[in-house]
Design a protein around this motif. Structure first.
Motif, PDB file in Angstrom:
ATOM      1  N   VAL A   1       0.846  -1.208   0.000  1.00  0.00           N
ATOM      2  CA  VAL A   1       0.000   0.000   0.000  1.00  0.00           C
ATOM      3  C   VAL A   1       0.877   1.252   0.000  1.00  0.00           C
ATOM      4  O   VAL A   1       0.697   2.151  -0.838  1.00  0.00           O
TER       5      VAL A   1
ATOM      6  N   ARG B   1       2.738   2.095  -3.143  1.00  0.00           N
ATOM      7  CA  ARG B   1       1.867   2.597  -4.205  1.00  0.00           C
ATOM      8  C   ARG B   1       1.417   4.041  -3.931  1.00  0.00           C
ATOM      9  O   ARG B   1       1.347   4.849  -4.858  1.00  0.00           O
TER      10      ARG B   1
ATOM     11  N   CYS C   1      -6.019  -3.418  -1.796  1.00  0.00           N
ATOM     12  CA  CYS C   1      -4.795  -3.112  -2.549  1.00  0.00           C
ATOM     13  C   CYS C   1      -4.058  -4.416  -2.843  1.00  0.00           C
ATOM     14  O   CYS C   1      -2.960  -4.663  -2.376  1.00  0.00           O
TER      15      CYS C   1
ATOM     16  N   PRO D   1      -5.635  -4.517  -7.844  1.00  0.00           N
ATOM     17  CA  PRO D   1      -6.098  -3.653  -6.754  1.00  0.00           C
ATOM     18  C   PRO D   1      -7.481  -3.083  -7.076  1.00  0.00           C
ATOM     19  O   PRO D   1      -7.760  -2.720  -8.220  1.00  0.00           O
ATOM     20  N   LYS D   2      -8.333  -3.065  -6.042  1.00  0.00           N
ATOM     21  CA  LYS D   2      -9.694  -2.540  -6.258  1.00  0.00           C
ATOM     22  C   LYS D   2      -9.715  -1.073  -5.833  1.00  0.00           C
ATOM     23  O   LYS D   2     -10.244  -0.714  -4.779  1.00  0.00           O
ATOM     24  N   CYS D   3      -9.117  -0.244  -6.671  1.00  0.00           N
ATOM     25  CA  CYS D   3      -8.932   1.166  -6.296  1.00  0.00           C
ATOM     26  C   CYS D   3     -10.270   1.874  -6.091  1.00  0.00           C
ATOM     27  O   CYS D   3     -10.368   2.789  -5.270  1.00  0.00           O
TER      28      CYS D   3
ATOM     29  N   CYS E   1     -11.192   1.852  -2.533  1.00  0.00           N
ATOM     30  CA  CYS E   1     -10.123   2.240  -1.604  1.00  0.00           C
ATOM     31  C   CYS E   1     -10.367   3.641  -1.029  1.00  0.00           C
ATOM     32  O   CYS E   1     -10.589   4.597  -1.776  1.00  0.00           O
TER      33      CYS E   1
ATOM     34  N   HIS F   1      -2.174   5.155  -8.341  1.00  0.00           N
ATOM     35  CA  HIS F   1      -3.506   5.135  -8.956  1.00  0.00           C
ATOM     36  C   HIS F   1      -3.643   6.282  -9.962  1.00  0.00           C
ATOM     37  O   HIS F   1      -4.172   6.108 -11.059  1.00  0.00           O
TER      38      HIS F   1
HETATM   39  S1  SF4 Z   1      -5.778   3.497  -4.748  1.00  0.00           S
HETATM   40 FE1  SF4 Z   1      -5.419   1.439  -5.470  1.00  0.00          FE
HETATM   41  S2  SF4 Z   1      -3.197   1.194  -5.558  1.00  0.00           S
HETATM   42 FE2  SF4 Z   1      -3.633   3.021  -4.327  1.00  0.00          FE
HETATM   43  S3  SF4 Z   1      -3.633   2.274  -2.229  1.00  0.00           S
HETATM   44 FE3  SF4 Z   1      -5.749   2.207  -2.937  1.00  0.00          FE
HETATM   45  S4  SF4 Z   1      -6.050   0.137  -3.777  1.00  0.00           S
HETATM   46 FE4  SF4 Z   1      -3.825   0.490  -3.550  1.00  0.00          FE
END
Ligand code: SF4
Length: 356
Positions: free
Chosen positions: A156, A159, A202, A207-209, A212, A221
């Motif tokens: 996490v 990213r 994540c 990843p299921k942004c 999130c 992202h």
């Molecule tokens: S937006 Fe996507 S890549 Fe960024 S922390 Fe959340 S799930 Fe992870």
């Protein structure tokens, strides 16, 4: 870098998400329980943290229940014969964890009167408790504002900030970045929220942004480069080596020899063979290393065997001479009594397969 206002807002959005979406686990004290005064039990949390290393929470849950039933507290576990603990652990793998579990229970009973120490620093001194477990137990059980960083959290954070340093070199950098977010007010809930986010939203590949709470703050992202982080070295191709073995037969007997104790497959049995080289040796070069000059027949197929650090291709030659000359004379029907590695068993299978 994030401003302190951004950090405070991100903490809150993560905690709100955790309240709504966080997992319910048998050992977990959820925010509403905590608000109602329920305290996490260090023995139960310690068991769960050790069991969940390299194991899914689903698999660990069954063992967690089994252990608590057999040994309801740390004193019971410390007093149990180690063999009983190993037997109960069977199937969970990484057996050093079970040995350390017993050692740790004994230390807690003998040196701490059966009560787990209440600081990350002291927890770290116990057998089998590393950086991550100590931070998790201290945060969840004692509300110490620790910085809990496991593989999920690393993903996490790498990213969110697009950390360009490759793993594992990036670990200290990620730890510092993660530390800026750690919540001094709700350390236990925050740590569990972040781990849940890594495990279920994540994800490494998809990843299921959209689900999130940190979507708008996440640099990866923004640039649609989520799966590029954490940065890892490109896997290099496994090197290749070449060699030959000589399948020498007399009626139902074959010639074996023993490998030297030192080195790969040390002390195991083998067919006589050549050295293994990085460059393929021509037929004459291979036959020059045969145990005797003779009428060698080269098989059409090769043996391929993948070791951890290289792939080996072996050419197989066959010939027949009197068993009196064999180094070790092995009955083809009784090869099970010899310590033959699978590489050699493949070569023997190839040499003995009936012609098509
Ligand atoms: S937006 Fe996507 S890549 Fe960024 S922390 Fe959340 S799930 Fe992870």
């Amino acid at each position: 870098m994030k401003s302190s206002q951004q950090i405070i807002a991100m903490r809150q959005s993560l905690l709100d998400w955790y309240q709504r979406e966080g997992r319910t686990l048998p050992w977990r004290i959820r925010p509403e329980d905590r608000a109602a005064g329920v305290m996490a039990h260090p023995y139960e949390i310690w068991l769960s943290e050790i069991m969940c290393q390299q194991t899914t929470t689903t698999a660990a849950s069954a063992y967690w229940h089994k252990f608590l039933k057999a040994w309801p507290n740390v004193a019971d576990l410390a007093a149990a014969p180690r063999d009983d603990i190993m037997t109960a652990w069977a199937g969970l793998g990484y057996y050093a964890r079970a040995r350390n579990l017993h050692k740790c229970a004994k230390v807690v009973c003998e040196q701490y009167g059966g009560v787990f120490p209440d600081s990350e620093e002291e927890l770290l001194t116990l057998p089998g408790i590393g950086l991550y477990s100590a931070a998790a137990i201290a945060g969840i059980c004692y509300n110490e504002p620790t910085n809990v960083v496991d593989g999920n959290v690393e993903r996490v954070i790498s990213r969110i900030f697009c950390v360009e340093t490759q793993m594992p070199k990036a670990k200290p950098e990620i730890r510092i970045l993660a530390g800026e977010f750690a919540d001094p007010q709700h350390p236990g809930d925050y740590a569990q929220a972040l781990m849940d986010l890594g495990a279920h939203v994540c994800k490494p590949k998809n990843p299921k942004c959209g689900d999130c709470p940190w979507e708008l703050e996440c640099t990866a992202h923004k640039f649609d480069t989520m799966v590029d982080y954490p940065k890892r070295k490109l896997k290099t191709e496994r090197p290749v080596r070449y060699g030959a073995v000589f399948f020498i037969k007399d009626a139902g007997q074959i010639w074996l020899r023993q490998r030297p104790d030192k080195g790969l497959l040390g002390g195991m049995m083998e067919l006589p063979g050549t050295e293994w080289t990085e460059v393929k040796t021509d037929i004459d070069g291979l036959l020059a290393q045969a145990p005797f000059p003779g009428n060698w027949l080269q098989l059409d197929s090769e043996v391929k065997h993948v070791f951890t650090h290289f792939t080996l291709f072996l050419t197989v030659f066959t010939a027949q001479i009197s068993a009196e000359r064999f180094d070790i004379c092995a009955n083809l029907n009784m090869l099970d009594i010899y310590a033959l590695p699978s590489l050699m068993r493949k070569a023997i299978a190839l040499a003995t397969q009936p012609p098509h």
